[in-house]
Design a protein around this motif. Sequence first.
Motif, PDB file in Angstrom:
ATOM      1  N   GLU B 256      26.861  79.833  88.890  1.00  0.00           N
ATOM      2  CA  GLU B 256      26.324  78.483  88.708  1.00  0.00           C
ATOM      3  C   GLU B 256      25.817  77.931  90.037  1.00  0.00           C
ATOM      4  O   GLU B 256      24.822  77.215  90.081  1.00  0.00           O
ATOM      5  CB  GLU B 256      27.401  77.561  88.130  1.00  0.00           C
ATOM      6  N   ILE B 257      26.518  78.275  91.117  1.00  0.00           N
ATOM      7  CA  ILE B 257      26.091  77.781  92.433  1.00  0.00           C
ATOM      8  C   ILE B 257      24.867  78.551  92.915  1.00  0.00           C
ATOM      9  O   ILE B 257      23.832  77.957  93.238  1.00  0.00           O
ATOM     10  CB  ILE B 257      27.241  77.933  93.461  1.00  0.00           C
ATOM     11  N   VAL B 258      24.979  79.886  92.982  1.00  0.00           N
ATOM     12  CA  VAL B 258      23.936  80.657  93.663  1.00  0.00           C
ATOM     13  C   VAL B 258      22.686  80.840  92.802  1.00  0.00           C
ATOM     14  O   VAL B 258      21.643  81.187  93.321  1.00  0.00           O
ATOM     15  CB  VAL B 258      24.439  82.039  94.150  1.00  0.00           C
ATOM     16  N   ALA B 259      22.795  80.649  91.484  1.00  0.00           N
ATOM     17  CA  ALA B 259      21.622  80.879  90.644  1.00  0.00           C
ATOM     18  C   ALA B 259      21.064  79.599  90.059  1.00  0.00           C
ATOM     19  O   ALA B 259      19.909  79.570  89.650  1.00  0.00           O
ATOM     20  CB  ALA B 259      21.962  81.850  89.518  1.00  0.00           C
ATOM     21  N   VAL B 260      21.880  78.536  89.984  1.00  0.00           N
ATOM     22  CA  VAL B 260      21.417  77.346  89.282  1.00  0.00           C
ATOM     23  C   VAL B 260      21.356  76.118  90.191  1.00  0.00           C
ATOM     24  O   VAL B 260      20.290  75.559  90.422  1.00  0.00           O
ATOM     25  CB  VAL B 260      22.303  77.038  88.049  1.00  0.00           C
ATOM     26  N   HIS B 261      22.532  75.702  90.712  1.00  0.00           N
ATOM     27  CA  HIS B 261      22.582  74.404  91.358  1.00  0.00           C
ATOM     28  C   HIS B 261      22.390  74.460  92.872  1.00  0.00           C
ATOM     29  O   HIS B 261      21.739  73.597  93.438  1.00  0.00           O
ATOM     30  CB  HIS B 261      23.920  73.716  91.066  1.00  0.00           C
ATOM     31  N   GLY B 262      23.027  75.418  93.514  1.00  0.00           N
ATOM     32  CA  GLY B 262      22.960  75.469  94.969  1.00  0.00           C
ATOM     33  C   GLY B 262      24.034  74.626  95.652  1.00  0.00           C
ATOM     34  O   GLY B 262      24.244  74.712  96.838  1.00  0.00           O
ATOM     35  N   PHE B 263      24.724  73.809  94.872  1.00  0.00           N
ATOM     36  CA  PHE B 263      25.808  72.981  95.432  1.00  0.00           C
ATOM     37  C   PHE B 263      26.792  72.676  94.304  1.00  0.00           C
ATOM     38  O   PHE B 263      26.483  72.885  93.123  1.00  0.00           O
ATOM     39  CB  PHE B 263      25.252  71.668  96.007  1.00  0.00           C
ATOM     40  N   ALA B 264      27.968  72.218  94.684  1.00  0.00           N
ATOM     41  CA  ALA B 264      28.977  71.876  93.680  1.00  0.00           C
ATOM     42  C   ALA B 264      28.885  70.402  93.343  1.00  0.00           C
ATOM     43  O   ALA B 264      28.732  69.569  94.233  1.00  0.00           O
ATOM     44  CB  ALA B 264      30.374  72.217  94.196  1.00  0.00           C
ATOM     45  N   SER B 265      28.983  70.111  92.034  1.00  0.00           N
ATOM     46  CA  SER B 265      29.020  68.714  91.603  1.00  0.00           C
ATOM     47  C   SER B 265      29.589  68.708  90.192  1.00  0.00           C
ATOM     48  O   SER B 265      29.974  69.750  89.666  1.00  0.00           O
ATOM     49  CB  SER B 265      27.606  68.121  91.591  1.00  0.00           C
ATOM     50  N   SER B 266      29.610  67.539  89.587  1.00  0.00           N
ATOM     51  CA  SER B 266      30.165  67.483  88.224  1.00  0.00           C
ATOM     52  C   SER B 266      29.307  68.298  87.253  1.00  0.00           C
ATOM     53  O   SER B 266      29.703  68.499  86.107  1.00  0.00           O
ATOM     54  CB  SER B 266      30.272  66.030  87.770  1.00  0.00           C
ATOM     55  N   SER B 267      28.152  68.770  87.688  1.00  0.00           N
ATOM     56  CA  SER B 267      27.338  69.630  86.819  1.00  0.00           C
ATOM     57  C   SER B 267      28.040  70.948  86.510  1.00  0.00           C
ATOM     58  O   SER B 267      27.627  71.674  85.605  1.00  0.00           O
ATOM     59  CB  SER B 267      26.009  69.947  87.492  1.00  0.00           C
ATOM     60  N   LEU B 268      29.076  71.296  87.289  1.00  0.00           N
ATOM     61  CA  LEU B 268      29.826  72.516  86.978  1.00  0.00           C
ATOM     62  C   LEU B 268      30.688  72.342  85.737  1.00  0.00           C
ATOM     63  O   LEU B 268      31.068  73.315  85.084  1.00  0.00           O
ATOM     64  CB  LEU B 268      30.748  72.880  88.163  1.00  0.00           C
ATOM     65  N   VAL B 269      31.015  71.079  85.425  1.00  0.00           N
ATOM     66  CA  VAL B 269      31.973  70.806  84.349  1.00  0.00           C
ATOM     67  C   VAL B 269      31.210  70.478  83.079  1.00  0.00           C
ATOM     68  O   VAL B 269      31.094  69.333  82.688  1.00  0.00           O
ATOM     69  CB  VAL B 269      32.908  69.639  84.734  1.00  0.00           C
ATOM     70  N   VAL B 270      30.642  71.478  82.455  1.00  0.00           N
ATOM     71  CA  VAL B 270      29.866  71.212  81.246  1.00  0.00           C
ATOM     72  C   VAL B 270      30.446  71.940  80.034  1.00  0.00           C
ATOM     73  O   VAL B 270      29.795  72.072  79.015  1.00  0.00           O
ATOM     74  CB  VAL B 270      28.390  71.619  81.432  1.00  0.00           C
ATOM     75  N   GLY B 271      31.665  72.427  80.149  1.00  0.00           N
ATOM     76  CA  GLY B 271      32.322  72.993  78.974  1.00  0.00           C
ATOM     77  C   GLY B 271      32.149  74.492  78.792  1.00  0.00           C
ATOM     78  O   GLY B 271      32.570  75.040  77.771  1.00  0.00           O
ATOM     79  N   TYR B 272      31.583  75.202  79.789  1.00  0.00           N
ATOM     80  CA  TYR B 272      31.489  76.653  79.647  1.00  0.00           C
ATOM     81  C   TYR B 272      32.871  77.295  79.490  1.00  0.00           C
ATOM     82  O   TYR B 272      33.046  78.241  78.728  1.00  0.00           O
ATOM     83  CB  TYR B 272      30.816  77.266  80.884  1.00  0.00           C
ATOM     84  N   GLY B 273      33.842  76.749  80.218  1.00  0.00           N
ATOM     85  CA  GLY B 273      35.192  77.320  80.157  1.00  0.00           C
ATOM     86  C   GLY B 273      35.784  77.177  78.767  1.00  0.00           C
ATOM     87  O   GLY B 273      36.377  78.116  78.226  1.00  0.00           O
TER      88      GLY B 273
END
Lengths: 505, 347
Positions: B256-273
Amino acid sequence: MTEAPPAVEVLGMTKRFGDLLALDGVSLALAPGSFHAVLGENGAGKSTLVKCIMGYHRPDAGRVLVGGREWAIGNPRQAHRLGFGMVYQHFTLVPSMTVAENLVLGAEDLPAVIRWDEERAKIDAFQRRMPFAIDPARPVATLAAGEKQKLEILKQLFLGRRILILDEPTSVLTPDEADQILKAMRELTEEHRLTVVLITHKFREALGFAREVTVLRAGRRVGGGLVKDLTRDDLARMMIGSASIPDPAARQATASRAIGLEVESLNVLNDKGTVAVRDASLRVHAGEIVGVAGVSGNGQRELVEVLARQREPASGAIRVGGAVYARTRAEMRRHRVFVLTDEPLRNACVRTMSVAENLAFRNFDDRRNTIGGWLVSRRALRAQARALIERYRIRTPGPQARLETLSGGNVQRTVLARELSEDVAVLIAQNPCAGLDFAATAEIRARIMGARNAGAAVLLISEDLDELLELADRIVVMFEGRLVHETSRETADAHTIGHYMASQP
Amino acid sequence: MLARSGAETAAISAAALLGALVLFGAFVALRGLSPLEVYAALFLGAFGTWFSIEQTLTQAAPLMLTGLCTALPARAGLLVIGGEGALVVGGVATVLVGATLAGWPPPLAVALMCMTGALAGGLWIGAAGALRHWRGVNETICTLLLNYIAIAVMNHLVTGPIRDFAQVLKPASWSIGERLMIGELPGTSVHWGLAFGVVACLLTWGLMRHTTFGFAVDILGGNVRAAQMAGLPIGAMVLATCFVGGAAAGLAGTIEIVAVHGFASSSLVVGYGYAGILVAFLARQNPLAVVFVAILLGGISASGGLLQRRFGLPDAATLVLRGLLFVAVLAGNTLYGRFKIFRPPAA
């Protein structure tokens, strides 16, 4: 309770399970006050017969006449209303409730508000008319096994059931407790207060207490009649038919006195955290069978679990071949330690894995079963399974069949093949023949004796005293977690051992 | 024999899928829509065009990895639902390491970040496995709570210690920089995460299906007592499956970081887990099946936008479908062994 039980006739009961004809036209006549034993090996159809009568199974053919009238019994509730009651091998009581509560809770028309003073008066009056009584205020958890079985029977009678079906009721009792209960049943039938059907595979019970007997084999009635006209040999011949029973394995003299398995000052807690095994010490020499006798629930299970690595000891030492035994897989393999338990599906197998896989639990990571030491060779496992299936006569559709599709006896054979096919130095066996037929029992006992003769140290924990008397070189008695008595084979006496089992030396 | 049990699995899974579709159909019918039209749009949105297939595969990539986070421990008999937390932890760890690698050659830096993310996720779920084995802590509750902790820790970091104040839309961490981002698979708009997911599923499938380790884990998952009696190293196996599962979810965070966002934010918490739990159950804990189920669920998510635009269905409609699927699968699991035709002939 003054009313006599009605006459019951079972006519031509037939039940199929798929391709298996479990019951083939079996009839049974129960006059009021009769005491009828249904004798047969495991799988002979005894339980199927009574389950058809009780409405648990819908028979494919056959009728039940109660009091001369035909009734269609579709469920156990209807059977109860006609006066049928059933007592199982295993207890159906609620351990945390009192005796009185357990007696009352089975009633089908239990009122929303229970008036305990009335119920207690009823229970007292009822118990006065019974051959045995139990203090109604005691919690069931504090009762001994014999008392629990009595309570099961009292419950059925309290609920007004007059035709009592007892399914192997003595399997968890000491011989004395069993005799006492069956004797009381016999008295009640003689007074015509009760009709009893006793399901059993023990000749002693059929011959000692029943008046009539029906012998089933492979779903058919193969004989029977009045007990006074029959001998033990007659019954054995009917029960086993033409099947040949292997001779009991001969006990050979073994010279070695090396200690195979040694347990020293072992203390073990049970699941509730109370002491189940207390300061137990024993030694099993190579080429010797040491039997542990005792009524179920006196710490045998916990002892076996510790030896089988299913439980951690609280303190004490276990040594195998003189060295401390930490129960790792490497040590199990180096010291060649194997375990046979009862309830193999619970203790020793994975039901959803195949027969071949279950047979490989001990050696799937051996060099010969792997490619390069870490890839499992399915082909090697199948080859091993085919050989063992043939050698141990496991009846299975094939090595790939899931274990849960096998019958109980064949699951047991699978474990036997796994645990005894390799060179055994130490064998821990717990009720290894529980629930098996004559031929299988004789075969397993012969194999255990064979392992002993070949120099294995065998610890045999069994609730079947006859088994211990047949196999063991020495017998110790376990009571409330302690080893309270030891006797050699030469001086062993069933009566004395029975007393220690009930702690009345 | 095997064919029969395979047929049973296929039949029951198909019945569960059908059941869920019927229920969801009733749901959309209640809103006055035609279920058939909605399903047609759903298919179109998921697999109808090359664009929608790319969307679906992009959604599926992290689901494969978080699916493994539940599927692998489940093989050993543990119900781990901590994929969400492990993903977040993996993502944050990736940023922490990645932000210091500015001058490094990109392939090396990416490899290092992948290892960091996997290690962080692995330790995160591995800790839950250790608590389970040596302290008797319920692993389900434990991993659920670890999710909240992971998210809270990330929120703390991105609003304070590692906040990048150049990001104005929402609190976000330092960026790893455009140079270290990995791009898309050649000729597509699907990022490389898909390859990571498929390879991870294939590798773990081989591990579980063909190695002595996988065999031992199957014994443990099937019956702890049998595993104990066989002398298997149970603690090590519990730790290993939890670690590998957590590592997969952690790697999803790295992706998610290296291919999509480039940084950490609440965008990581979208329910994939959490969706990964459903993936693992639908796949019956089989890593190979995880690939296909992830694509199926990815398709459902990918078509959410289309459903919203065309039918005015709320964004949560795909969640309703997902929930119904989950319930239907769990209900279906109770049906095994109930049908005569799947039983082998009596021996």
